[in-house]
Design an enzyme around this catalytic site. Structure first.
Site, mmCIF file in Angstrom:
data_model
loop_
_atom_site.group_PDB
_atom_site.id
_atom_site.type_symbol
_atom_site.label_atom_id
_atom_site.label_comp_id
_atom_site.label_asym_id
_atom_site.label_seq_id
_atom_site.Cartn_x
_atom_site.Cartn_y
_atom_site.Cartn_z
ATOM 1 N N GLY A 55 0.810 -1.219 0.000
ATOM 2 C CA GLY A 55 0.000 0.000 0.000
ATOM 3 C C GLY A 55 0.839 1.262 0.000
ATOM 4 O O GLY A 55 0.530 2.221 -0.719
ATOM 5 N N SER A 178 -5.224 -12.280 -3.919
ATOM 6 C CA SER A 178 -4.022 -13.104 -3.774
ATOM 7 C C SER A 178 -4.196 -14.404 -4.540
ATOM 8 O O SER A 178 -5.315 -14.879 -4.722
ATOM 9 C CB SER A 178 -3.790 -13.423 -2.305
ATOM 10 O OG SER A 178 -2.765 -14.392 -2.159
ATOM 11 N N TYR A 204 -7.840 -16.488 5.599
ATOM 12 C CA TYR A 204 -7.216 -15.552 4.658
ATOM 13 C C TYR A 204 -7.538 -15.948 3.211
ATOM 14 O O TYR A 204 -7.981 -15.119 2.413
ATOM 15 C CB TYR A 204 -5.704 -15.532 4.878
ATOM 16 C CG TYR A 204 -4.977 -14.600 3.952
ATOM 17 C CD1 TYR A 204 -5.043 -13.227 4.132
ATOM 18 C CD2 TYR A 204 -4.220 -15.087 2.888
ATOM 19 C CE1 TYR A 204 -4.379 -12.364 3.281
ATOM 20 C CE2 TYR A 204 -3.556 -14.232 2.038
ATOM 21 C CZ TYR A 204 -3.631 -12.874 2.231
ATOM 22 O OH TYR A 204 -2.976 -12.024 1.380
#
Ligand SMILES: NC(=O)c1ccc[n+]([C@@H]2O[C@H](COP(=O)([O-])OP(=O)(O)OC[C@H]3O[C@@H](n4cnc5c(N)ncnc54)[C@H](OP(=O)(O)O)[C@@H]3O)[C@@H](O)[C@H]2O)c1
Ligand SMILES: *[C@@H]1O[C@H](CO)[C@@H](O)[C@H](O)[C@H]1NC(C)=O
Ligand SMILES: *[C@@H]1O[C@H](CO)[C@@H](O)[C@H](O)[C@H]1NC(C)=O
Length: 321
Positions: A55, A178, A204
């Site tokens: 980021g 991802s 996740y």
């Protein structure tokens, strides 16, 4: 039959070698942000989780292109430090911090309210904030915290900012997913902790699958508005993402870190989706870590699943359908 004499000439060998080198060189040359001329003067961008890792590198690049760059971070200290670093490195004074805790719907609403009141436009939204390695637990709002942080908070945030983005079109929504989405499952009961995915670090994986399903459904709904939505895989990147894993996992990650991407390299596919000429007008797609259009898993391409997840997310966030 005999080969003509010139085939055995050493020149052929040299030519073949040159051709091979050329192919190798072009293969190695991935999309390079520094060669992309896109200028964002007069435009406004938001990057969530912009105080570290991918980021921060994305925000750095967008600030270098002269965008008004809003860093959406949960920590005032870490956010201010990143803003100061980006202002100093880019010379762009228009880099500001706005507080956002993406795991809290209340915080998302407050952040969006502030943006809608104080910003005139929004050209790029980068949903990057994310975490992993935390035990399954509920937030005070009754949401499972990793699902809330990585998926449901960004879902609400994006929806609340859509009208501003439509008014600023062409605009782009970029969501960092991802490669691990392929091991995820998108049961909406996960969002409130009523069920938990099984396996190793499965929460996740599942949040990252939801990021792609969300992007697909969003792109459908945005058809004809000039606002596009894409998701991407940054690759395996050396950042702080492993901080909440056990020391053994962190040790393993540390050992491989010299061989994986740096945060700057890991930011490239996100920057590509946010600013490249190549992606303009493309929507609902998933890009690989080398910036190529990539087919995500079968579950990630299931339109029925995407719609079901969207409707349940609307219900949970209190967005009226
Ligand atoms: N690194 C990899 O190999 C990899 C691979 C695939 C995908 N990704 C994805 O890339 C994205 C960025 O991760 P990274 O690798 O750059 O990790 P990172 O360095 O840990 O950065 C994650 C950022 O998200 C922020 N964040 C976490 N929870 C938040 C919350 N509740 N509200 C607001 N911000 C929050 C963090 O802020 P704090 O400093 O306050 O914690 C941090 O700025 C994530 O979505 C991740 O899933 C990473
Ligand atoms: C989730 O991701 C991890 C790490 O890539 C993998 O080992 C695991 O098998 C995945 N899937 C599940 C269901 O745990
Ligand atoms: C995750 O790790 C960071 C850094 O070690 C720590 O400050 C934070 O409290 C951890 N988060 C949780 C919820 O355990």
């Amino acid at each position: 039959m005999e080969l003509p004499g010139f085939c055995s000439h050493p020149l052929w060998f040299v030519l073949a070698l040159l051709l091979g080198m050329l192919l190798w060189a072009t293969r190695r040359r991935a999309w390079d942000p520094r060669r992309c001329p896109t200028d964002l003067t007069g435009k406004t961008v938001i990057v969530t989780g912009a105080n570290s890792g991918i980021g921060k590198c994305v925000a750095m690049d967008l600030a270098r292109r002269n965008a008004r760059t809003i860093l959406a971070c949960r920590s005032r200290e870490r956010g201010q430090a990143a803003a100061a670093e980006i202002r100093a490195a880019t010379g762009n004074p228009n880099v500001v911090l706005r507080l956002l805790d993406s795991s809290s719907l209340a915080s998302v609403r407050a952040f969006a309210g502030e943006v809608l009141r104080e910003e005139k436009r929004l050209d790029v939204l980068v949903n990057n904030a994310g975490l992993t390695g935390l035990p399954f637990a509920l937030t005070p709002e009754g949401l499972e915290r990793t699902f809330a942080t990585n998926y449901l908070g960004p879902f609400l945030l994006t929806n609340l900012l859509l009208d501003l983005m439509k008014a600023s079109a062409p605009a782009r929504i970029v969501t960092v997913s991802s490669f691990r989405h392929s091991a995820g499952t998108a049961d909406t009961r996960f969002l409130t902790g009523r069920a938990r995915p099984g396996g190793f670090d499965p929460v996740y994986n599942s949040t990252k699958l939801m990021n792609i399903l969300f992007t697909a459904e969003l792109a459908q709904r945005l058809q004809g508005t000039g606002v596009t939505a894409n998701s991407l895989n940054p690759g395996v990147v050396s950042t702080g993402i492993m901080r909440n894993f056990s020391w053994a996992m962190r040790g393993l990650f540390f050992l491989i870190s010299p061989f994986i991407k740096s945060a700057e390299q890991g930011a490239v596919s996100t920057i590509y989706c946010a600013v490249s000429e190549e992606v303009s007008g493309i929507s609902g797609k998933y890009f690989g870590s080398d910036c190529s259009l990539t087919l995500p898993s079968a579950a990630a391409r299931d339109a029925g699943l995407a719609r079901k997840l969207w409707e349940e997310s609307e219900r949970l966030t209190g967005l009226s359908p």
